[in-house]
Scaffold this motif. Structure first.
Motif, PDB file in Angstrom:
ATOM      1  N   LYS A 179       0.741  -0.628  -0.101  1.00  0.00           N
ATOM      2  CA  LYS A 179       0.376  -0.058  -0.088  1.00  0.00           C
ATOM      3  C   LYS A 179       1.092   0.955  -0.041  1.00  0.00           C
ATOM      4  O   LYS A 179       0.671   2.469  -0.938  1.00  0.00           O
ATOM      5  CB  LYS A 179      -1.107  -0.130   1.182  1.00  0.00           C
ATOM      6  CG  LYS A 179      -2.235   0.541   1.455  1.00  0.00           C
ATOM      7  CD  LYS A 179      -3.472  -0.329   2.387  1.00  0.00           C
ATOM      8  CE  LYS A 179      -2.596   0.113   3.607  1.00  0.00           C
ATOM      9  NZ  LYS A 179      -2.874   0.456   4.427  1.00  0.00           N
ATOM     10  N   THR A 180       2.719   1.336   0.937  1.00  0.00           N
ATOM     11  CA  THR A 180       3.037   2.427   0.658  1.00  0.00           C
ATOM     12  C   THR A 180       3.245   2.920  -0.352  1.00  0.00           C
ATOM     13  O   THR A 180       3.701   3.766  -0.886  1.00  0.00           O
ATOM     14  CB  THR A 180       3.839   1.848   2.193  1.00  0.00           C
ATOM     15  OG1 THR A 180       3.331   1.321   3.169  1.00  0.00           O
ATOM     16  CG2 THR A 180       4.516   2.804   2.094  1.00  0.00           C
ATOM     17  N   LYS A 227       2.181   1.678  -3.024  1.00  0.00           N
ATOM     18  CA  LYS A 227       1.038   2.208  -4.119  1.00  0.00           C
ATOM     19  C   LYS A 227       1.326   3.954  -4.002  1.00  0.00           C
ATOM     20  O   LYS A 227       1.104   4.964  -5.263  1.00  0.00           O
ATOM     21  CB  LYS A 227      -0.494   1.601  -3.738  1.00  0.00           C
ATOM     22  CG  LYS A 227      -0.247   0.131  -5.077  1.00  0.00           C
ATOM     23  CD  LYS A 227      -1.250  -0.589  -4.846  1.00  0.00           C
ATOM     24  CE  LYS A 227      -1.308  -2.125  -5.682  1.00  0.00           C
ATOM     25  NZ  LYS A 227      -2.420  -2.973  -5.061  1.00  0.00           N
ATOM     26  N   SER A 228       1.182   3.769  -2.802  1.00  0.00           N
ATOM     27  CA  SER A 228       0.197   5.566  -2.191  1.00  0.00           C
ATOM     28  C   SER A 228       1.671   6.880  -2.828  1.00  0.00           C
ATOM     29  O   SER A 228       1.825   7.253  -2.522  1.00  0.00           O
ATOM     30  CB  SER A 228      -0.101   5.344  -0.950  1.00  0.00           C
ATOM     31  OG  SER A 228       0.854   5.838  -0.318  1.00  0.00           O
ATOM     32  N   SER A 229       2.591   6.075  -3.558  1.00  0.00           N
ATOM     33  CA  SER A 229       4.469   6.541  -3.580  1.00  0.00           C
ATOM     34  C   SER A 229       4.524   6.777  -4.959  1.00  0.00           C
ATOM     35  O   SER A 229       5.377   7.779  -5.660  1.00  0.00           O
ATOM     36  CB  SER A 229       5.120   6.284  -2.949  1.00  0.00           C
ATOM     37  OG  SER A 229       5.427   5.867  -1.551  1.00  0.00           O
ATOM     38  N   GLY A 230       3.341   6.390  -5.615  1.00  0.00           N
ATOM     39  CA  GLY A 230       3.667   6.609  -7.094  1.00  0.00           C
ATOM     40  C   GLY A 230       4.637   5.339  -8.240  1.00  0.00           C
ATOM     41  O   GLY A 230       4.908   5.743  -9.180  1.00  0.00           O
ATOM     42  N   ILE A 231       5.166   4.502  -6.766  1.00  0.00           N
ATOM     43  CA  ILE A 231       5.736   2.951  -7.777  1.00  0.00           C
ATOM     44  C   ILE A 231       5.102   2.346  -8.842  1.00  0.00           C
ATOM     45  O   ILE A 231       3.710   2.014  -8.528  1.00  0.00           O
ATOM     46  CB  ILE A 231       6.432   2.142  -6.737  1.00  0.00           C
ATOM     47  CG1 ILE A 231       7.124   2.639  -5.359  1.00  0.00           C
ATOM     48  CG2 ILE A 231       7.304   1.167  -6.862  1.00  0.00           C
ATOM     49  CD1 ILE A 231       8.348   3.290  -5.467  1.00  0.00           C
ATOM     50  N   PRO A 232       5.637   2.178  -9.898  1.00  0.00           N
ATOM     51  CA  PRO A 232       5.444   2.008 -10.577  1.00  0.00           C
ATOM     52  C   PRO A 232       3.571   0.127 -10.775  1.00  0.00           C
ATOM     53  O   PRO A 232       5.332  -0.743  -9.918  1.00  0.00           O
ATOM     54  CB  PRO A 232       5.695   1.870 -12.245  1.00  0.00           C
ATOM     55  CG  PRO A 232       6.596   2.518 -11.712  1.00  0.00           C
ATOM     56  CD  PRO A 232       6.711   2.684 -10.985  1.00  0.00           C
ATOM     57  N   ASP A 233       3.275  -0.406 -11.205  1.00  0.00           N
ATOM     58  CA  ASP A 233       2.961  -1.237 -10.839  1.00  0.00           C
ATOM     59  C   ASP A 233       3.458  -3.489 -11.084  1.00  0.00           C
ATOM     60  O   ASP A 233       3.736  -3.768 -10.368  1.00  0.00           O
ATOM     61  CB  ASP A 233       1.223  -1.575 -11.435  1.00  0.00           C
ATOM     62  CG  ASP A 233       0.327  -2.008 -10.975  1.00  0.00           C
ATOM     63  OD1 ASP A 233       0.019  -1.269  -9.669  1.00  0.00           O
ATOM     64  OD2 ASP A 233      -0.815  -1.777 -11.778  1.00  0.00           O
ATOM     65  N   ARG A 249      -1.138   7.863 -10.811  1.00  0.00           N
ATOM     66  CA  ARG A 249       0.169   7.246 -10.133  1.00  0.00           C
ATOM     67  C   ARG A 249       0.962   8.408  -9.887  1.00  0.00           C
ATOM     68  O   ARG A 249       1.983   8.502  -9.461  1.00  0.00           O
ATOM     69  CB  ARG A 249       0.184   6.455 -10.999  1.00  0.00           C
ATOM     70  CG  ARG A 249       1.505   5.295 -10.402  1.00  0.00           C
ATOM     71  CD  ARG A 249       2.016   3.822 -11.056  1.00  0.00           C
ATOM     72  NE  ARG A 249       1.298   3.069 -11.571  1.00  0.00           N
ATOM     73  CZ  ARG A 249       1.066   3.045 -13.063  1.00  0.00           C
ATOM     74  NH1 ARG A 249       2.262   3.478 -14.448  1.00  0.00           N
ATOM     75  NH2 ARG A 249      -0.213   2.177 -13.374  1.00  0.00           N
ATOM     76  N   ARG A 293       0.176  10.309  -7.010  1.00  0.00           N
ATOM     77  CA  ARG A 293       0.509   9.010  -5.775  1.00  0.00           C
ATOM     78  C   ARG A 293       2.185   9.460  -5.166  1.00  0.00           C
ATOM     79  O   ARG A 293       2.820   9.183  -6.102  1.00  0.00           O
ATOM     80  CB  ARG A 293       0.879   8.036  -6.518  1.00  0.00           C
ATOM     81  CG  ARG A 293      -1.355   7.663  -5.637  1.00  0.00           C
ATOM     82  CD  ARG A 293      -1.304   5.963  -5.828  1.00  0.00           C
ATOM     83  NE  ARG A 293      -2.268   5.487  -6.233  1.00  0.00           N
ATOM     84  CZ  ARG A 293      -2.932   4.508  -7.048  1.00  0.00           C
ATOM     85  NH1 ARG A 293      -1.411   3.816  -7.143  1.00  0.00           N
ATOM     86  NH2 ARG A 293      -3.599   4.205  -7.444  1.00  0.00           N
TER      87      ARG A 293
END
Lengths: 297, 338, 328, 330
Positions: free
Chosen positions: B238-239, B241-247, D87, D90
């Protein structure tokens, strides 16, 4: 009493019967995997019980003239083997043997293993250290090798195969039981009942035991499937059932030279084994999903 | 780290001692008389007694055990009744074949299993997930010897793609160098530029390796999937994802690294089990390894061979588990010592 | 402690130590965890003794050791002058009729497979109180007493809300008619509005049944509200002990002061007042600092603090502080 | 009034569970201005975390589903933009910190590289620069000996230190706009909580970002919030400036919540708290009315039928309650 207390009797209305068993059953029924597995097991169980009534032929009778008849020919639904015995009847009787082996050996393994694990986990100390050391040594043998060695010791027979499989499965149940007992023993509700004055026996068997049944029953279900596979392997190696017993593994072994000419004699007993084991694995997986507290919510 | 390794190795000693003890007594107490096995049914009593004395079978059991123990620590497992050769020697000859097969099966199983498991977890409940997990479930439900036979039936007999058994084309006059035929074939290729040995070894290896690797593959795929799913539900994902790291990076770097921890353990256990599973597969594929040899030894009640085989396989199994434990602590920083 | 020598004492501990052995995952070495490390305290009948401290201070272990749910390492626990750790197992069970416990997590302290009726009946049965019909009556009375409708007695714990479960836990503790109840973070898992209900209930019960509480909590405001006397713990030891009133009016030990400073004030107007926030982390009870355990974080620490653990001083009557600042 | 930084309008979120559909968020609206701290306060299960997670669309779907409403961030509806664009926001414009510092950091990577990763994702920095920036962030959140800590793994740090790393991670952006802090101090000891709250205050001033603070602790609200939105069972029931909320709590629930606090000076003598009776309603069977109706001392017939429209008491103080007209407006 203060008024603040009196108004607290509203409960969220929860539909359905409240008992944990009913809760378990309702979620199990929603689990496709478990229900498919249960269905398969039910069919095999019926075949096992009523094999004499359902089987079209005597599984042992040899009609040499009809040997290696392909399936769906001359009234042999699944064909005949190299000695002219009806495959369908043999597979049906084989169901009996496999089911019995599965249930008996898992009973041996889980009862002995469960008891050892319970005592070791609950009391700890020297008993725990000694039993766990023995379990470690047993686990140092790869499972199938341990089974083979025990059968070699006891002598090749179906009963001995059952015992060997049961003994080989003891370590896993002991470990699972010990692990869950250790976890439960420290839980607040056990501590609470201890603080109320509950004694060891009551704590072990009436408080802790029911709460360890979830992982044990998952393992036991999967264990039955594995026991069926092991029995087939032992028989295949000539260490389990002896001819002319219609045991699936033995059926595969005794017809393996016909791999090139008659596909059904090898394939069909294997398919029967596969489906039966699949049934237990499906049920085991389903049970795990339903019983795993981490997955509930 | 060094202390941990040392501790673990010391802890192994009682286990191995137990293994040797168990192997000895199980066979010593089992019905049947090795002397009679060696000399046949019609041997005279005098001859039997003579041989018993020679083998030390007339001494008290505990003395035999002490004797056995003292020889085992010198890697002496006695002489095979059937072949008359030293058991240690026979095992040394056959071991590379089994290890080669098991390694090939394991590489195949681990790689395919992890990839399948990760893809299935990434697209939970998709067609790929359902299909691969159904296949995996069928995989773990199959008798391994039956699968081997069916594969021979289809790929060797039916489609004529692979040989039915053996390690090398029997028409090639081939002297093993290391005993690992793939490696040997490669050495010949380097030396003489002739790839036919390498190709033949590979050709013979594929079918047994796939057959032997199927069950571990299924298990690894299932464990990878469930481990991935568990990790993907963790707070640190979750962290990320919330930091915008790509999937893509979340799946293959952030999650996989964590998810592999239990998978490594499973791979180790499966590798150990493969060695014993080889008893079945090697018999079917006429693979001249420890498994096939042990099978015949059991059949012939060749006690020294069986005892030696069991002890060696169990020791390797225990060592692999130790190795996996250590590997686990290397890739898990929570245990690693800084 | 002198303050209560004259009075009747229901429970006291003498230099009680409970250490645990933990295994370091890095190298498998065994280490000692000093959960409770020399606690001497006493409780008079009808008193509510609050024990407050942050995680790792040993307050919960203390509560469990008092009930002999953990084995002590050294020291003693006396219930009405009877040494709990020298009692036979049978006697310990009898003593558990007198000392009961309420647990923190209402979700995990009730056996999920038992109905409320059997949860509440169990203690009665274990101590052979009454016959079956008697017990059923008592169960219903207990439920009513803690504010639960007796018609819910056939329900399972999961069918109740957190607050209601805690009521069940309280009823169970009351079943054997104890004199002393150890409340281990009894309201910490509850939402504020429900926490208030349970605090009221506990206060009511204490009045009505003349109970004695050993009330363990990390929440200063809860302890302040309910306790008559407070013990502040830090890393397994008592650092300060005083009546609630005295303590709230003037905390003496630097740690107590730090705790009070850190506690948020429910008044946004007062937030401008500059706080003295204590720095650093709570050290691990596995390897407590040498000397006074609070010295590394203490703004007043001197070399003496770092050298030796201070004895207990009594700067005012009825107040005990383990701090060199108050030494002569 | 200037354009708010973030404006949530009539947000609705459903969760499907074994027992049925839970309408967890039932039309929540509030706004945060630049540089402001809004505390979203409420008891467990009231939907405050779900609301926070909806902003960056981190609701696990399924079982969760955002069924309606708008979330405007600098005028852009976050519920409408494609995933890649979200994204990009975020971690660069909107970042989050969570309740459990123990589990919120990846256990198998050193903390420094985790911060660097976020920096490298959002900027075209060189590795050396990212490292330097990560170090300066660790320094900014007052981690002692950042050089040494850079290579530490999360399990080697204390809870408070980990939460500081989380904050550093949330600030790893050239232009942080909004930080969402979901119960950032709940898992921490009170002395550590004080440190973290002070740090957040300090950083807000330095960086000028807005803070959405999710908490159940009125004490924390009183310490740091500029404005407060009180949630109950999927609804915001009262919203306003922090002084108004504490001095003139106007919704019966807000009042009850404040009166339930044991530290309320009201109880110095009485030794009894004024608890709110009853318990939170079941979200599955809860109807359209005011969710607090079953526990409310001022309940009226209309309360159970429909949720009231907001009443504005004075600028910026809104209350969703039928009983409010009877109250004298200050």
């Amino acid at each position: 009493m203060a008024e603040s207390v009196s108004a607290t009797n509203e409960l969220p209305s929860i539909p359905g019967d409240p008992s944990p068993f009913v809760r378990f059953w309702t979620s199990l029924r929603k689990n496709n995997s478990a229900m498919t597995g249960l269905g398969i097991i039910a069919v095999f169980a019926v075949v096992a019980v009523f094999a004499p009534a359902l089987a079209p032929y005597d599984p042992l009778i040899q009609i040499i003239g009809d040997r290696l008849t392909p399936p769906l020919t001359d009234g042999y639904f699944l064909g005949t083997d190299d000695l002219g015995r009806d495959m369908l009847s043999r597979i049906m009787y084989g169901t009996r043997i496999s089911m019995i082996i599965g249930v008996v050996s898992v009973s041996i393994g889980s009862l002995v293993g469960g008891l050892v694990g319970m005592l070791a986990g609950y009391f700890g100390g020297i008993f725990d250290r000694i039993t766990m050391r023995i379990i470690d040594i047993m686990l140092a043998f790869p499972y199938i090798l341990l089974t083979i060695v025990i059968v070699a010791l006891l002598g090749a027979s179906l009963v001995n195969a059952m015992i060997a499989i049961g003994i080989s499965q003891i370590p896993r149940y002991a470990r699972i039981m010990r692990g869950s007992v250790l976890a439960e023993k420290e839980s607040d509700y056990v501590l609470a009942e201890r603080s109320l004055g509950a004694k060891d026996g009551e704590l072990m068997f009436s408080t802790i035991l029911p709460n360890t049944l979830a992982p044990m029953s998952v393992q036991a279900t999967l264990g039955i499937g594995e026991a069926i596979l092991s029995s087939a392997a032992l028989s295949f190696l000539g260490l389990g059932a002896q001819p002319p017993t219609p045991e699936w593994g033995l059926m595969i072994a005794s017809s393996k030279e016909f791999v090139t000419s008659a596909w059904w004699v090898v394939t069909l007993p294997g398919v029967a084994t596969l489906i039966a084991v699949l049934g237990f694995n499906l049920l085991g997986d389903g049970l795990r999903d339903v019983l795993d507290p981490r997955l509930q919510e | 780290m060094g202390r941990l390794i040392l501790r673990r190795i010391v802890q192994l000693i009682p286990t191995l001692f137990g293994v040797v003890t168990l192997a000895f007594f199980m066979l010593a107490l089992s019905p049947g008389d090795p002397a009679r096995v060696m000399l046949g049914e019609r041997a005279s009593q005098a001859r039997l007694d003579e041989l018993r004395t020679q083998l030390g079978l007339d001494r008290p059991l505990i003395e035999q055990y002490g004797l056995y123990l003292s020889r085992v620590v010198q890697f002496d497992f006695g002489t095979s009744i059937k072949s008359g050769r030293a058991v240690t020697e026979e095992i040394a000859d056959l071991f590379p074949a089994t290890v080669e097969l098991a390694l090939a099966a394991m590489v195949f199983a681990s790689f395919t299993g992890i990839v399948l498991g990760v893809l299935a977890a990434r697209k939970k409940n998709s067609l790929l997930d359902t299909a691969s997990m159904a296949a995996a479930l069928i995989g773990v439900s199959m008798p391994v010897f039956w699968l081997a036979l069916v594969m021979i039936m289809i790929f060797s007999v039916g489609l004529n793609l692979f040989p039915t058994g053996g390690r090398m084309n029997i028409r090639y006059y081939f002297t093993p160098i290391t005993g690992f035929y793939l490696l040997d074939g490669f050495i010949v290729l380097l030396r003489e530029g002739d790839p036919k040995y390498l190709m033949s070894a590979l050709h013979h290896l594929v079918l047994p390796a796939v057959a032997l690797g199927t069950i571990p593959l299924a298990i690894i795929a299932r464990v990878t999937r469930s481990s991935m799913l568990e990790v993907l539900g963790q707070d640190y994902i979750k962290t990320a994802k919330s930091s915008g790291i790509p999937d893509f990076k979340i799946t293959f770097v952030y999650a996989l690294r964590n998810a592999l921890l239990p998978v490594v353990t499973v791979i180790g256990i499966q590798f150990g089990l493969l060695l014993s599973g080889a008893i079945l597969t090697e018999t079917i594929f006429a693979w001249p390894g420890i498994g096939k040899w042990l099978y015949h030894a059991i059949e012939a009640r060749d006690y020294p061979a069986v005892q030696g085989g069991i002890i060696v396989i169990s020791t390797v199994f225990v060592l692999i588990n130790l190795l996996v434990d250590l590997l686990y602590s290397v890739i898990n920083p929570r245990i690693r010592l800084q | 402690m002198n303050a209560h020598e004259s009075k009747e004492i229901i429970l006291r501990t003498k230099d009680l130590k409970t250490h645990f052995t933990v295994v370091n995952p890095k190298d498998g070495q065994k280490q000692k965890l000093y959960a409770v490390d020399g606690v001497t305290l006493s409780i008079a009948p009808g008193e509510i003794l609050g024990i407050v401290g942050e995680s790792g201070c040993g307050k919960s272990t203390l509560g469990r050791t008092v009930l002999r749910l953990e084995e002590r390492t050294s020291g003693d626990v006396y219930f009405r002058e009877e040494n709990v750790f020298e009692a036979t197992p049978e006697r310990v069970n009898e003593l558990r009729k007198h000392v009961q416990m309420i647990f923190q997590d209402p979700y995990s302290s009730l056996n999920p497979r038992k109905r409320v009726s059997s949860l509440l009946e169990q203690p009665l049965r274990l101590h052979s109180i009454g016959d079956l019909s008697d017990r059923i009556q008592r169960v219903e009375a207990l439920m009513a007493e803690v504010g639960l409708d007796p018609k819910f007695r056939t329900r399972f714990p999961h069918q109740f809300s957190g607050g209601q479960r805690q009521r069940i836990g309280i009823a169970r503790a009351l079943a054997v008619d104890p004199e002393l109840i150890v409340c281990d973070e009894a309201v910490s898992a509850l939402d504020v509005s429900v926490q208030a209900q349970i605090l009221n209930l506990l206060a009511d019960l204490q009045d009505r049944r003349n109970l004695t509480y050993l009330f363990i909590s990390h929440d200063l405001s809860v302890v302040e509200f309910i306790a008559t006397r407070v013990v502040v713990m830090y890393l397994g030891r008592i650092v300060e002990e005083a009546t609630t009133k005295d303590l709230m009016a003037k905390p003496l030990h630097p740690y107590t002061q730090a705790l009070f400073e850190a506690y948020p004030v429910i008044d946004p107007r007062k937030r401008g007042v500059t706080k003295r926030i204590v720095s650093g982390d709570v050290p691990s009870p596995i390897d407590p600092p040498k000397g006074c355990h609070f010295a590394p974080r203490c703004p007043f620490a001197t070399d003496r603090c770092r050298e030796a653990y201070p004895p207990t001083f009594e700067p005012e009557v009825g107040r005990n502080v383990a701090c060199w600042l108050f030494g002569k | 009034m200037d354009e708010p930084l973030l404006s949530i309008q009539d947000l609705k979120v459903d969760f499907s569970t074994n027992r049925g559909l839970v309408r967890a968020i039932r039309g929540v609206s509030f706004a945060i201005r630049k540089g402001e701290t809004l505390a979203l306060v409420g008891e467990s299960g009231c939907g405050k975390s779900v609301t926070a997670h909806s902003i960056t669309r981190l609701i696990p779907t399924p079982p969760g589903r955002i069924t309606g409403g708008k979330i405007l961030f600098e005028g852009v509806d976050l519920l409408q933009i494609p995933e890649p664009k979200l994204r990009d926001l975020r971690g660069s414009r909107i970042s989050m910190i969570f309740q459990e510092p123990m589990t919120s950091l990846n256990p198998v990577f050193p903390i420094g590289s985790q911060i660097m990763d976020v920096l490298l994702t959002h900027t075209k920095m060189k590795k050396v620069d990212a490292r330097a920036k990560a170090l300066s962030l660790l320094e900014l959140v007052k981690i002692p000996a950042p050089e040494r800590r850079f290579k530490s793994y999360p399990h080697q740090l204390s809870g408070g230190m980990r939460q500081r790393v989380m904050i550093a991670l949330a600030l790893a952006s050239p232009n942080p706009g909004l930080m969402i802090a979901d119960e950032p101090t709940t898992a921490l000891d009170v002395t550590i909580q004080a440190q973290i709250l002070a740090l957040l205050e300090d950083l807000k001033e330095k960086i000028g970002m807005a803070l959405l603070l999710i908490t159940h602790d009125m004490g924390v609200v009183a310490e740091v919030a500029d404005r407060v939105a009180v949630m109950y069972a999927g609804r915001v029931v009262e919203e306003g400036e922090v002084f108004r909320i504490f001095e003139n709590p106007s919704h019966p629930y807000t009042r009850g919540l404040l009166e339930s606090l044991p530290s309320n000076p009201l109880y110095k003598e009485t030794k009894r708290l004024k608890a709110i009776p009853g318990s939170v309603p079941d979200m599955i069977t809860l109807g359209e009315g005011c969710p607090f109706a079953n526990r409310c001392p001022l309940v009226r017939p209309e309360c159970t039928l429909a949720f009231p429209e907001p009443t504005t008491l004075d600028t910026d103080h809104k209350v969703w309650c039928y009983a409010i007209e009877e109250e004298p407006v200050l």
